[in-house]
Design an enzyme around this catalytic site. Structure first.
Site, PDB file in Angstrom:
ATOM      1  N   GLY A 143       0.631  -1.149  -0.069  1.00 20.93           N
ATOM      2  CA  GLY A 143       0.079  -0.156   0.084  1.00 20.93           C
ATOM      3  C   GLY A 143       0.804   1.369   0.066  1.00 20.93           C
ATOM      4  O   GLY A 143       0.106   2.359  -0.182  1.00 20.93           O
TER       5      GLY A 143
ATOM      6  N   PRO B 294       4.342  -4.993  -1.205  1.00 23.60           N
ATOM      7  CA  PRO B 294       4.386  -3.926  -1.605  1.00 23.60           C
ATOM      8  C   PRO B 294       4.048  -4.374  -3.388  1.00 23.60           C
ATOM      9  O   PRO B 294       4.704  -5.304  -3.974  1.00 23.60           O
ATOM     10  CB  PRO B 294       5.797  -3.327  -1.836  1.00 23.60           C
ATOM     11  CG  PRO B 294       6.668  -4.685  -1.329  1.00 23.60           C
ATOM     12  CD  PRO B 294       5.643  -5.632  -0.569  1.00 23.60           C
ATOM     13  N   GLY B 295       3.509  -3.571  -3.949  1.00 25.80           N
ATOM     14  CA  GLY B 295       3.172  -3.601  -5.479  1.00 25.80           C
ATOM     15  C   GLY B 295       3.628  -2.319  -6.203  1.00 25.80           C
ATOM     16  O   GLY B 295       4.772  -2.086  -6.641  1.00 25.80           O
ATOM     17  N   ARG B 296       2.702  -1.278  -5.778  1.00 22.66           N
ATOM     18  CA  ARG B 296       3.019  -0.029  -6.758  1.00 22.66           C
ATOM     19  C   ARG B 296       4.173   0.468  -6.231  1.00 22.66           C
ATOM     20  O   ARG B 296       4.741   1.166  -7.278  1.00 22.66           O
ATOM     21  CB  ARG B 296       1.759   0.970  -6.171  1.00 22.66           C
ATOM     22  CG  ARG B 296       1.756   2.213  -6.857  1.00 22.66           C
ATOM     23  CD  ARG B 296       0.836   3.083  -6.312  1.00 22.66           C
ATOM     24  NE  ARG B 296      -0.466   2.782  -5.830  1.00 22.66           N
ATOM     25  CZ  ARG B 296      -1.385   2.351  -6.600  1.00 22.66           C
ATOM     26  NH1 ARG B 296      -1.446   3.209  -7.514  1.00 22.66           N
ATOM     27  NH2 ARG B 296      -2.634   2.000  -6.391  1.00 22.66           N
TER      28      ARG B 296
ATOM     29  N   ARG C   8      -6.620   3.655 -15.051  1.00 21.12           N
ATOM     30  CA  ARG C   8      -6.553   4.421 -13.899  1.00 21.12           C
ATOM     31  C   ARG C   8      -7.337   5.846 -13.851  1.00 21.12           C
ATOM     32  O   ARG C   8      -8.034   6.185 -12.924  1.00 21.12           O
ATOM     33  CB  ARG C   8      -5.061   4.386 -13.272  1.00 21.12           C
ATOM     34  CG  ARG C   8      -4.418   3.296 -12.804  1.00 21.12           C
ATOM     35  CD  ARG C   8      -3.123   3.300 -12.309  1.00 21.12           C
ATOM     36  NE  ARG C   8      -3.275   3.992 -10.903  1.00 21.12           N
ATOM     37  CZ  ARG C   8      -3.079   5.061 -10.287  1.00 21.12           C
ATOM     38  NH1 ARG C   8      -2.792   5.838 -11.228  1.00 21.12           N
ATOM     39  NH2 ARG C   8      -3.436   5.406  -9.067  1.00 21.12           N
TER      40      ARG C   8
ATOM     41  N   TYR D  14     -10.137   5.845 -11.390  1.00 23.88           N
ATOM     42  CA  TYR D  14     -10.107   6.350 -10.014  1.00 23.88           C
ATOM     43  C   TYR D  14      -9.739   7.993 -10.103  1.00 23.88           C
ATOM     44  O   TYR D  14      -9.454   8.574  -9.022  1.00 23.88           O
ATOM     45  CB  TYR D  14      -8.703   6.100  -9.297  1.00 23.88           C
ATOM     46  CG  TYR D  14      -8.559   4.486  -9.329  1.00 23.88           C
ATOM     47  CD1 TYR D  14      -9.303   3.466  -8.658  1.00 23.88           C
ATOM     48  CD2 TYR D  14      -7.270   3.812  -9.737  1.00 23.88           C
ATOM     49  CE1 TYR D  14      -9.239   2.375  -8.641  1.00 23.88           C
ATOM     50  CE2 TYR D  14      -7.285   2.619  -9.618  1.00 23.88           C
ATOM     51  CZ  TYR D  14      -7.943   1.586  -9.033  1.00 23.88           C
ATOM     52  OH  TYR D  14      -7.684   0.322  -8.938  1.00 23.88           O
TER      53      TYR D  14
ATOM     54  N   CYS E 266     -14.866   4.933 -27.687  1.00 23.28           N
ATOM     55  CA  CYS E 266     -16.011   5.447 -27.456  1.00 23.28           C
ATOM     56  C   CYS E 266     -16.731   5.323 -26.243  1.00 23.28           C
ATOM     57  O   CYS E 266     -17.710   4.842 -26.077  1.00 23.28           O
ATOM     58  CB  CYS E 266     -17.052   4.713 -28.607  1.00 23.28           C
ATOM     59  SG  CYS E 266     -16.187   4.897 -30.350  1.00 23.28           S
ATOM     60  N   GLU E 267     -16.176   6.288 -25.359  1.00 23.90           N
ATOM     61  CA  GLU E 267     -16.670   6.449 -24.067  1.00 23.90           C
ATOM     62  C   GLU E 267     -16.177   7.798 -23.510  1.00 23.90           C
ATOM     63  O   GLU E 267     -15.189   8.261 -23.872  1.00 23.90           O
ATOM     64  CB  GLU E 267     -16.329   5.495 -23.044  1.00 23.90           C
ATOM     65  CG  GLU E 267     -16.142   3.928 -23.269  1.00 23.90           C
ATOM     66  CD  GLU E 267     -17.804   3.615 -22.758  1.00 23.90           C
ATOM     67  OE1 GLU E 267     -18.221   4.254 -21.977  1.00 23.90           O
ATOM     68  OE2 GLU E 267     -18.087   2.341 -23.186  1.00 23.90           O
TER      69      GLU E 267
ATOM     70  N   TYR F 253      -0.739  -1.108 -12.270  1.00 20.68           N
ATOM     71  CA  TYR F 253      -2.144  -1.138 -12.281  1.00 20.68           C
ATOM     72  C   TYR F 253      -2.255  -0.489 -13.837  1.00 20.68           C
ATOM     73  O   TYR F 253      -3.313   0.182 -13.891  1.00 20.68           O
ATOM     74  CB  TYR F 253      -3.121  -0.509 -11.402  1.00 20.68           C
ATOM     75  CG  TYR F 253      -2.521  -1.092 -10.032  1.00 20.68           C
ATOM     76  CD1 TYR F 253      -2.957  -2.260  -9.623  1.00 20.68           C
ATOM     77  CD2 TYR F 253      -1.806  -0.469  -9.100  1.00 20.68           C
ATOM     78  CE1 TYR F 253      -2.803  -3.022  -8.471  1.00 20.68           C
ATOM     79  CE2 TYR F 253      -1.438  -1.256  -7.675  1.00 20.68           C
ATOM     80  CZ  TYR F 253      -1.957  -2.226  -7.641  1.00 20.68           C
ATOM     81  OH  TYR F 253      -1.731  -3.029  -6.178  1.00 20.68           O
TER      82      TYR F 253
HETATM   83  C1  LIG Z   1      -3.301  -4.772  -3.798  1.00 19.51           C
HETATM   84  C2  LIG Z   1      -2.775  -5.462  -2.644  1.00 19.51           C
HETATM   85  C3  LIG Z   1      -1.374  -5.313  -2.369  1.00 19.51           C
HETATM   86  C4  LIG Z   1      -0.429  -4.399  -3.000  1.00 19.51           C
HETATM   87  O1  LIG Z   1      -0.916  -2.952  -3.073  1.00 19.51           O
HETATM   88  P1  LIG Z   1      -0.116  -1.864  -3.537  1.00 19.51           P
HETATM   89  O2  LIG Z   1      -0.758  -0.766  -2.948  1.00 19.51           O
HETATM   90  O3  LIG Z   1       0.114  -2.026  -4.852  1.00 19.51           O
HETATM   91  O4  LIG Z   1       1.253  -1.975  -2.683  1.00 19.51           O
HETATM   92  C5  LIG Z   1      -0.945  -6.056  -1.233  1.00 19.51           C
HETATM   93  N1  LIG Z   1      -1.711  -6.889  -0.530  1.00 19.51           N
HETATM   94  C6  LIG Z   1      -3.012  -7.021  -0.783  1.00 19.51           C
HETATM   95  C7  LIG Z   1      -3.689  -7.976  -0.014  1.00 19.51           C
HETATM   96  C8  LIG Z   1      -3.403  -6.436  -1.782  1.00 19.51           C
HETATM   97  O5  LIG Z   1      -4.775  -6.568  -2.063  1.00 19.51           O
END
Ligand SMILES: *Cc1c(COP(=O)(O)O)cnc(C)c1O
Length: 418
Positions: free
Chosen positions: A239, A274-276, A312, A316, A342-343, A371
């Site tokens: 997150g 971590p992802g983002r 995105r 969002y 077409c939106e 994402y």
């Molecule tokens: C989406 C998600 C993440 C990654 O979130 P980021 O904001 O991209 O770091 C980690 N854990 C869970 C359970 C998620 O659903």
């Protein structure tokens, strides 16, 4: 920090001019920087080096196999939310003992595959799911390692669509019923309780929600341990935000400085998801300005990337910086940057103050690594974008551009229509 910078007036991906890549591979084109991904991963690994930890990259941010291979080779684990992501993680060489499995709707088949492959743990999101995992594990004559995903009822102070840790959200088990659910888990014969997990949302730009959530979760952890639960893994989710516009999110070292003192002295392995913050600023989307159009009191820049390529902004109302790949001197204008779909919701930027765009030129949509491609589709029958990875002065296609045949490959015309 990332490695997309101007040298003179020309945008580079590491040591390669972006224009060269756009000409070679076409647009829309996702470009990822190897060194940026690695740097972001290491920032976590080094910040938490003094404490046992596993960094489980959240696949859903970007599932490209080359990115996954890079992370696997760097020692990353995986946070997965489906059987498909399990397949990708294993294929990329991420060891199952570093894979945690989240998601509110795991199917029987997915649970079986995860058990067969011996993932580290299931992050369980409901009592029903706990009973189902117990049932499937019993039938397979194995014990299922689990953590409960606890919803600590914390406001992550982010966009409502990507906030997950408040009591009205569908995710996790409410902190109020945590003890009762752990009690149930202890009674289920085919379940082994090994951990505790929480994840409060995405694009979090303050440290206080992490500290607040950690304090709540640790109270629960201590209660569980006093009741003889052997909690070995504390999984604090992902997150952490990135800078899209002018945000100043904490970095992993800030997180470590605040969180490690809270858990030092407790024997645990810390898991992060971590992802983002790993891939977000490690990718950009290159698009070409097809047409310029003067509307009633506003200007449109019509580009060849749409909401199917990068959802995105539409989903969002997210901000992505958009800049010319060749940045020569020019006037500033206010424009909507829109795609060909077409939106009315198909836009990359609205009322954006930006350099006046020339027809035919390449634009870079920044911070598009997370994402972006993973949420893309072929809506309006638009083949999916190509993806390229740059490392120093070398570059390599890591996903071919979609073809027209791809659009119809899986369709079947029934006999009664032949
Ligand atoms: C989406 C998600 C993440 C990654 O979130 P980021 O904001 O991209 O770091 C980690 N854990 C869970 C359970 C998620 O659903």
């Amino acid at each position: 920090m990332h490695f997309f910078t101007y040298k003179g007036n020309e945008l580079y991906a590491e040591d390669v001019p972006v224009r060269t890549l756009a000409e070679r591979y076409g647009t829309p084109l996702y470009i990822y920087s190897y060194s940026t991904v690695l740097r972001h991963f290491r920032a976590y690994d080094e910040a938490f080096a003094s404490y046992p930890h596993i960094i489980c990259y959240a696949l859903k941010a970007n599932t490209n196999g080359a990115l996954l291979r890079l992370l696997a080779k760097s020692g990353s684990g995986a946070d997965i939310v489906s059987g498909g992501e399990l397949f990708r993680a294993l294929k990329a060489g991420i060891p199952p003992e570093k894979i945690v499995y989240a998601g509110v709707g795991k199917t029987e088949a997915e649970i079986m595959t995860a058990l067969k492959n011996r993932v580290l743990m299931f992050n369980v999101e409901s009592e029903d799911e706990l009973r189902e995992i117990d049932r499937v594990a019993g039938r397979m004559k194995v014990k299922a390692p689990i953590a409960l995903r606890i919803n600590p009822d914390i406001n992550a102070q982010t966009h409502p669509y990507i906030s997950t840790g408040m009591k009205e959200h569908k995710f996790g088990i409410s902190i109020g019923s945590a003890l009762q659910n752990y009690g149930l888990a202890a009674r289920l014969k085919n379940i082994e309780v090994v951990g505790l997990q929480k994840h409060i949302g995405s694009q979090i730009t303050k440290i206080s929600p992490y500290v607040e959530a950690m304090e709540k979760i640790l109270l629960l952890l201590d209660t569980l341990r006093s009741r003889k639960f052997r909690i070995r893994y504390l999984d604090i989710g992902g997150g952490l935000g990135i800078s899209y516009k002018d945000e100043k999110p904490p970095v992993p070292a800030d997180l470590a400085r605040k969180l490690l003192p809270l858990i030092n002295g407790r024997k645990l392995t810390l898991i992060m998801e971590p992802g983002r913050s790993i891939v977000g600023n490690a990718g950009i989307l290159i698009t070409r300005a097809l047409y310029l159009k003067k509307g009633a009191g506003k200007e449109f820049v019509i580009v060849d990337a749409g909401m199917n390529d990068l959802m995105r902004p539409s989903l969002y109302d997210a901000y992505h910086h958009i800049q010319p790949v060749i940045m020569n001197k020019r006037a500033a204008v206010t424009a909507d940057v829109v795609g060909p779909i077409c939106e009315s919701g198909d836009f990359l930027a609205k009322k954006r103050r930006m350099p006046k765009v020339n027809r035919g030129e390449y634009l870079a949509v920044m911070s598009a690594g997370a994402y972006g491609m993973s949420m893309s589709s072929t809506y309006n029958s638009r083949p999916q974008a190509a993806e390229v990875m740059v490392k120093g002065s070398t570059h390599s296609l890591i996903r071919k551009r979609g073809t027209l045949d791809d659009l119809v490959r899986d369709e079947v015309i029934p006999g009664f229509l032949k």
